[in-house]
Design an enzyme around this catalytic site. Structure first.
Site, PDB file in Angstrom:
ATOM      1  N   HIS A  53       0.831  -1.204   0.000  1.00 19.91           N
ATOM      2  CA  HIS A  53       0.000   0.000   0.000  1.00 19.91           C
ATOM      3  C   HIS A  53       0.865   1.254   0.000  1.00 19.91           C
ATOM      4  O   HIS A  53       0.579   2.225  -0.717  1.00 19.91           O
ATOM      5  CB  HIS A  53      -0.938  -0.011   1.212  1.00 19.91           C
ATOM      6  CG  HIS A  53      -1.892  -1.168   1.222  1.00 19.91           C
ATOM      7  ND1 HIS A  53      -2.848  -1.327   0.261  1.00 19.91           N
ATOM      8  CD2 HIS A  53      -2.023  -2.219   2.070  1.00 19.91           C
ATOM      9  CE1 HIS A  53      -3.553  -2.432   0.510  1.00 19.91           C
ATOM     10  NE2 HIS A  53      -3.055  -2.991   1.604  1.00 19.91           N
ATOM     11  N   ASN A 331       1.628  11.121  19.764  1.00 20.50           N
ATOM     12  CA  ASN A 331       2.169   9.981  19.026  1.00 20.50           C
ATOM     13  C   ASN A 331       2.852  10.434  17.740  1.00 20.50           C
ATOM     14  O   ASN A 331       3.869   9.862  17.330  1.00 20.50           O
ATOM     15  CB  ASN A 331       1.052   8.993  18.693  1.00 20.50           C
ATOM     16  CG  ASN A 331       1.581   7.711  18.091  1.00 20.50           C
ATOM     17  OD1 ASN A 331       2.280   6.940  18.732  1.00 20.50           O
ATOM     18  ND2 ASN A 331       1.240   7.482  16.832  1.00 20.50           N
ATOM     19  N   ARG A 334       6.283  11.576  18.543  1.00 20.76           N
ATOM     20  CA  ARG A 334       7.162  10.460  18.920  1.00 20.76           C
ATOM     21  C   ARG A 334       7.607   9.629  17.724  1.00 20.76           C
ATOM     22  O   ARG A 334       8.656   9.002  17.770  1.00 20.76           O
ATOM     23  CB  ARG A 334       6.459   9.540  19.927  1.00 20.76           C
ATOM     24  CG  ARG A 334       6.317  10.105  21.317  1.00 20.76           C
ATOM     25  CD  ARG A 334       5.909   9.005  22.282  1.00 20.76           C
ATOM     26  NE  ARG A 334       4.616   8.437  21.948  1.00 20.76           N
ATOM     27  CZ  ARG A 334       3.466   8.824  22.482  1.00 20.76           C
ATOM     28  NH1 ARG A 334       3.443   9.791  23.386  1.00 20.76           N
ATOM     29  NH2 ARG A 334       2.328   8.243  22.122  1.00 20.76           N
ATOM     30  N   ASN A 337       9.998  11.246  13.662  1.00 19.38           N
ATOM     31  CA  ASN A 337      11.466  11.272  13.589  1.00 19.38           C
ATOM     32  C   ASN A 337      12.001  10.708  14.900  1.00 19.38           C
ATOM     33  O   ASN A 337      12.311  11.445  15.831  1.00 19.38           O
ATOM     34  CB  ASN A 337      11.964  12.697  13.358  1.00 19.38           C
ATOM     35  CG  ASN A 337      13.467  12.763  13.125  1.00 19.38           C
ATOM     36  OD1 ASN A 337      14.197  11.798  13.370  1.00 19.38           O
ATOM     37  ND2 ASN A 337      13.944  13.904  12.659  1.00 19.38           N
ATOM     38  N   HIS A 341      13.688  12.271  18.390  1.00 24.08           N
ATOM     39  CA  HIS A 341      12.845  12.050  19.562  1.00 24.08           C
ATOM     40  C   HIS A 341      13.597  11.323  20.658  1.00 24.08           C
ATOM     41  O   HIS A 341      13.477  11.672  21.843  1.00 24.08           O
ATOM     42  CB  HIS A 341      11.597  11.248  19.184  1.00 24.08           C
ATOM     43  CG  HIS A 341      10.840  10.757  20.374  1.00 24.08           C
ATOM     44  ND1 HIS A 341      11.017   9.484  20.916  1.00 24.08           N
ATOM     45  CD2 HIS A 341       9.911  11.355  21.162  1.00 24.08           C
ATOM     46  CE1 HIS A 341      10.243   9.334  21.965  1.00 24.08           C
ATOM     47  NE2 HIS A 341       9.552  10.447  22.138  1.00 24.08           N
ATOM     48  N   TYR A 349      14.111  15.246  28.464  1.00 27.30           N
ATOM     49  CA  TYR A 349      12.971  14.867  29.305  1.00 27.30           C
ATOM     50  C   TYR A 349      13.403  14.025  30.506  1.00 27.30           C
ATOM     51  O   TYR A 349      13.111  14.374  31.663  1.00 27.30           O
ATOM     52  CB  TYR A 349      11.965  14.099  28.453  1.00 27.30           C
ATOM     53  CG  TYR A 349      10.685  13.734  29.171  1.00 27.30           C
ATOM     54  CD1 TYR A 349       9.662  14.671  29.325  1.00 27.30           C
ATOM     55  CD2 TYR A 349      10.498  12.455  29.696  1.00 27.30           C
ATOM     56  CE1 TYR A 349       8.488  14.340  29.988  1.00 27.30           C
ATOM     57  CE2 TYR A 349       9.328  12.117  30.353  1.00 27.30           C
ATOM     58  CZ  TYR A 349       8.329  13.057  30.498  1.00 27.30           C
ATOM     59  OH  TYR A 349       7.183  12.721  31.161  1.00 27.30           O
ATOM     60  N   SER A 372      12.727  22.127  20.866  1.00 25.86           N
ATOM     61  CA  SER A 372      12.412  21.769  19.480  1.00 25.86           C
ATOM     62  C   SER A 372      11.980  23.002  18.689  1.00 25.86           C
ATOM     63  O   SER A 372      12.411  23.204  17.543  1.00 25.86           O
ATOM     64  CB  SER A 372      11.320  20.709  19.459  1.00 25.86           C
ATOM     65  OG  SER A 372      11.030  20.305  18.149  1.00 25.86           O
ATOM     66  N   HIS A 376      14.035  24.651  15.447  1.00 28.78           N
ATOM     67  CA  HIS A 376      13.410  24.834  14.134  1.00 28.78           C
ATOM     68  C   HIS A 376      13.451  26.302  13.707  1.00 28.78           C
ATOM     69  O   HIS A 376      13.762  26.618  12.547  1.00 28.78           O
ATOM     70  CB  HIS A 376      11.960  24.344  14.162  1.00 28.78           C
ATOM     71  CG  HIS A 376      11.813  22.860  14.070  1.00 28.78           C
ATOM     72  ND1 HIS A 376      11.971  22.030  15.156  1.00 28.78           N
ATOM     73  CD2 HIS A 376      11.530  22.047  13.018  1.00 28.78           C
ATOM     74  CE1 HIS A 376      11.791  20.775  14.783  1.00 28.78           C
ATOM     75  NE2 HIS A 376      11.519  20.750  13.501  1.00 28.78           N
TER      76      HIS A 376
END
Length: 473
Positions: A53, A331, A334, A337, A341, A349, A372, A376
């Site tokens: 797919h 999600n 997480r 990438n 992460h 963290y 993050s 960026h």
């Protein structure tokens, strides 16, 4: 007596070695757990795009690329009577490549020599023959942080700004700059606690070999390990295929920019930051924005990472998971990438929770989002040559809000649809506002701007009857 003590120490060492092996096995198993994935046990390769797919979606994108090429041929043949191969924009974007290569070589050599040398010298001061080991740790730690801030932080940015590197060239320098900073941090963060543990247990401590650190600097991972799972052979055909696909994505992005983005800014209204014009611009640029996102993901996280992994026989190919099936933003962050992460999770963290004794979990998550967002925005600021914190505001505003609203408890296809709609809209806003500001910076330059004027977006006050870049940029 003495024999019993030696037996106890020997038994303790054996248990410790077993624990380290177990931890490594758990790490490998965790990395190889993936939903909807084809695992080839013969070479350890994880290849999501071999699923039928997903392979069909890939074929659709290839077909669209050929349509873009055909469109160029037909339009040029009808309007010009000949084929016009205009790659001026592409050449401009990747300008000053010799300077980029020299800058990268300097960054890489410094990242190879400085952290490893500092760690080796520091380890000698912790062996017991030196007094005041804590003072040496403070000195070497300060020197390492100074190197991170100046050697890998300030100097590459200075090269980009003073030489006015074009967007793609600046992107190469800034991405490599951040990558090497993260790798240097991981090398020190992983080895210092381990060395101190060995010293405390009075066992023989071993400094990693230079070859191990060098392999890590090239490997597509940001978490340092002395050893990684390795494949037995290198498939050079697969390497060449991935690099060719990266090149194809570059031309794909070029056609998207040339055919779908630049025409949107031919004949903008008198007031550049007109609300009506901006709304229309956002919705017109949603499709190009999503193509930027998907092509960037495929070219870098899939093709580029897999090419280097194959050349290094690096068997852990979990660079991403099935983020497109996410029903929550948590999600999605997480899984889109996992290389970045994992670094943020372990070194930001988890370390924050460790220092705060597992308190203030929301503050730890906020710190991850902030880092993050800043990274960026920093990359875009240097690449585009101006400060316009659109991505930062989207991350820290809508991103955090959606992280709580569309959380892991949300299930069902409707939440996946909402997530995709949010991505579409976010990409449209980003491409539109940054493009507006790009043209405003070129047509409304400030002769002697103050610091506050540099921070204020130029597109908010720039006025021009018709914004058409004479260079086609």
């Amino acid at each position: 007596g003495k024999i019993e003590v030696e037996q106890v120490i020997s038994k303790k060492l054996q248990l410790k070695k077993k624990a380290e092996v177990s931890r490594s096995v758990i790490w490998v198993k965790k990395r190889l757990s993936l939903h909807v994935v084809l695992f080839e046990s013969s070479n350890g390769k994880i290849e999501l795009f071999e699923v039928n797919h997903l392979r069909t979606i890939y074929h659709i994108f290839v077909a669209v690329l050929f349509v873009f090429i055909l469109n160029t041929l037909v339009v040029d043949s009808i309007n010009e009577g000949r084929l016009v191969l205009d790659f001026d924009l592409l050449v401009y974007t990747f300008g000053q490549l010799p300077l980029v290569v020299c800058t990268w070589v300097c960054m890489f050599l410094s990242a190879l020599v400085v952290p490893y040398t500092l760690f080796s010298l520091w380890s000698q001061t912790q062996s017991g023959s030196y007094s005041h080991p804590g003072l040496y740790s403070l000195v070497f730690g300060s020197v390492f942080l100074l190197y991170q801030a100046l050697g890998l932080g300030f100097l590459p940015a200075y090269v980009v700004v003073t030489n006015s590197l074009p967007p793609a060239s600046a992107a190469i320098v800034t991405h490599e700059q951040i990558r090497l900073m993260m790798k240097a941090h991981s090398f020190v963060r992983e080895n210092v606690p381990r060395f101190l543990s060995w010293s405390k247990d009075k066992t023989s401590s071993v400094v990693p070999q230079v070859s191990q650190y060098l392999y890590f600097l090239f490997a597509p991972t940001l978490i340092y390990k002395d050893k990684y799972p390795r494949n037995p052979v290198i498939r050079w055909g697969y390497v060449a295929s991935n690099f060719l696909q990266v090149l194809g994505c570059v031309f794909y992005l070029y056609y998207v920019l040339l055919r779908l983005c630049i025409p949107q800014f031919h004949g903008i209204s008198q007031q550049m930051f007109d609300l009506k014009a901006v709304v229309l611009c956002v919705f017109n640029l949603i499709l190009p924005g999503m193509l930027f996102l998907l092509l960037g993901f495929f070219s870098v996280i899939h093709c580029w990472f897999n090419a280097f992994a194959e050349m290094l026989r690096f068997a852990d190919r979990m660079f991403y998971k099935d983020w497109w099936n996410s029903t929550s933003f948590a999600n999605y962050y997480r899984t889109c990438n996992t290389v970045v992460h994992d670094w943020l999770y372990y070194y930001v963290y988890q370390d924050f929770l460790l220092m705060s004794r597992k308190r203030f979990k929301p503050a730890a998550m906020l710190l991850v989002f902030t880092m993050s967002a800043v990274a960026h925005e920093y990359i875009l600021t240097l690449c585009l040559g101006f400060f316009y914190p659109v991505i930062f505001c989207l991350y820290m505003g809508i991103g955090i809000m959606f992280n709580f609203i569309i959380h892991d408890g949300r299930k069902g296809p409707i939440w996946n649809i909402i997530l995709w709609m949010s991505l579409f809209l976010g990409q449209g806003i980003s491409v539109c506002l940054y493009s507006h500001e790009w043209y405003a910076q070129r047509y409304c330059p400030l002769k002697e701007p103050s610091f506050l004027e540099l921070l204020k977006p130029r597109s908010w006050s720039c006025q021009r009857g018709s914004l058409v870049d004479p260079d086609g940029l």
